[in-house]
Design a protein around this motif. Structure first.
Motif, PDB file in Angstrom:
ATOM      1  N   SER A   1       0.818  -1.193   0.000  1.00 30.87           N
ATOM      2  CA  SER A   1       0.000   0.000   0.000  1.00 30.87           C
ATOM      3  C   SER A   1       0.863   1.259   0.000  1.00 30.87           C
ATOM      4  CB  SER A   1      -0.922  -0.003   1.219  1.00 30.87           C
ATOM      5  OG  SER A   1      -0.160   0.027   2.420  1.00 30.87           O
TER       6      SER A   1
ATOM      7  N   ASP B   1       0.523  -7.730   0.112  1.00 32.33           N
ATOM      8  CA  ASP B   1      -0.170  -8.914  -0.374  1.00 32.33           C
ATOM      9  C   ASP B   1       0.775  -9.672  -1.301  1.00 32.33           C
ATOM     10  OD1 ASP B   1      -3.275  -9.550  -2.224  1.00 32.33           O
ATOM     11  OD2 ASP B   1      -2.196 -10.753  -0.732  1.00 32.33           O
TER      12      ASP B   1
ATOM     13  N   THR C   1       1.771  -0.111   4.888  1.00 30.98           N
ATOM     14  CA  THR C   1       1.224  -0.840   6.023  1.00 30.98           C
ATOM     15  C   THR C   1       0.497  -2.111   5.634  1.00 30.98           C
ATOM     16  OG1 THR C   1      -0.726   0.573   5.892  1.00 30.98           O
ATOM     17  CG2 THR C   1       1.014   1.236   7.426  1.00 30.98           C
ATOM     18  N   SER C   2       0.220  -2.271   4.359  1.00 33.35           N
ATOM     19  CA  SER C   2      -0.505  -3.450   3.880  1.00 33.35           C
ATOM     20  C   SER C   2       0.257  -4.074   2.720  1.00 33.35           C
ATOM     21  CB  SER C   2      -1.911  -3.045   3.418  1.00 33.35           C
ATOM     22  OG  SER C   2      -2.573  -4.133   2.807  1.00 33.35           O
TER      23      SER C   2
ATOM     24  N   GLY D   1      -4.917   0.441  -0.491  1.00 31.98           N
ATOM     25  CA  GLY D   1      -4.694  -0.991  -0.379  1.00 31.98           C
ATOM     26  C   GLY D   1      -3.497  -1.459  -1.171  1.00 31.98           C
TER      27      GLY D   1
END
Length: 124
Positions: free
Chosen positions: A52, A59, A56-57, A103
């Motif tokens: 992100s 995947d 902090t995010s 995201g």
């Protein structure tokens, strides 16, 4: 207009590590989610990892979880992909991409800017 330049690819043996870098310029780096994709010969481009805009995010695609780590350095406007325990099936051209979204998006269609790619070849 955001420009992305990848580096760090090369030829390694199975089990080795590489760190890819993607330097961004021409935009506000902190506004963009960043992703790594790869394309092997004869195959479609696939998602590898994303982070992100705030870092902090993250995947990952299942096949790299536990082996690859994505990170970003706002001071250097750079996103990294640390690749450990490389396998021959990781061989591909790796692309960096930027998306002005929240995201850590997986879908290539939402990314606005792309780098030229860097070749990673893993021999068995």
């Amino acid at each position: 207009q955001v420009q992305l330049v990848e580096s760090g690819g090369g030829l390694v043996q199975a089990g080795d590590s590489l760190r890819l870098s993607c330097a961004a310029s021409g935009g506000t780096f902190s506004n963009y989610a960043m992703g790594w994709f790869r394309q092997a010969p004869g195959k479609e481009r696939e998602f590898v990892a994303a982070i992100s805009s705030a870092g902090t995010s993250m995947d990952y695609t299942d096949s790299v979880k536990g082996r690859f780590t994505i990170s970003r350095d706002g001071a250097k406007n750079t996103v990294y992909l640390q690749m450990n325990s490389l396998k021959p099936e990781d061989t591909a051209v790796y692309y960096c991409a930027a998306a002005r979204l929240g995201g850590s998006p997986r879908y290539a269609s939402v990314y606005n800017y792309w780098g030229q790619g860097t070749q990673v070849t893993v021999s068995s």
